[in-house]
Design an enzyme around this catalytic site. Sequence first.
Site: not given
Ligand code: ZN
Length: 314
Positions: A95, A97, A114, A170, A190
């Site tokens: 996936q 972001h 993140e 990632h 995704r």
């Molecule tokens: Zn993530």
Amino acid sequence: MEKILFLEGQFSEKIWGGSRLKSEYSYQIPSDRTGEYWAISGMEGESSTIIEGEFEGKSLREVYENNRELFGNSKEKEFPLLVKIIDAADDLSIQVHPDDGMAKRLENSKGKTECWYILNEKPASIIFGLKVETKEEALKLIDERKWAELLKEVPTKKGDFFFVRAGTVHAIKKDSLILEIQQASDITYRLYDYDRKDASGKFRDLHLEKSKEAIKITKEEGQIQKQSREGYEERILTANEYFEVREFKIKNNARFKREKPYLLESVIEGAGEIEIDGKTSPIKKGDFFLITNGAKNYKIRGKLTIIEANSVED
Ligand code: ZN
């Protein structure tokens, strides 16, 4: 003013989830497919609850909304960070972001940068970034479905740290147990799901076009800085424009001065106690709490590992 807010979070069952949140963290989990514990969250419908003191029973979302002085009068509209433990008994999808700009434009949300602190004792691996140098090469390999040529797989062991900037492709892989600290956003695209089918024989939804747009060729950023202090070892894991994260390995007795408006604390190993301005509370592995703007100094006694984070605001 309350100085410390102990929190209880919410669990989320996932097809890839496991049971280590119970076997290793002693939480009462809903099933052996429990993938996530949202330990520190102010997100709507998924907020943590304060479990003692003046605000007992209230959600962090509500307390953040109505008692902003506890958070140093933060200007962020919503509680800006999210801290989770992720137990992956199986591979999560590949996936990516979106960054703040793309998330604002398409989802009316924040982006999601993140970071991961690895908790699994046994070696596991993650997908972290791409083997190619340019976005054009990445898009070509995606169109050709040459995943092995595209994705960089990295081995992991306890104590490793990864900063996953928005746009970095990632995936968390099987056997990973991870403390994740991130911008409070839930937007995930995704890219690839290993062609797996769900219980009803369907492929899970992909977000191929948005993924391709969101992908950035990111470089590893930042060096971890280690410092020996009185009573503990500190590692500064990241200091970026969204959040700062530090690891404290406390040997027996450590003193701290609160310098940030408020702090998010995750106890990931050991047991002991915290004393804030004269009041002592026991703490142990699996506890999550906030040190508020009402606290000046705090002492931690015991043999513990704590991951401390703070939000960074412009
Ligand atoms: Zn993530």
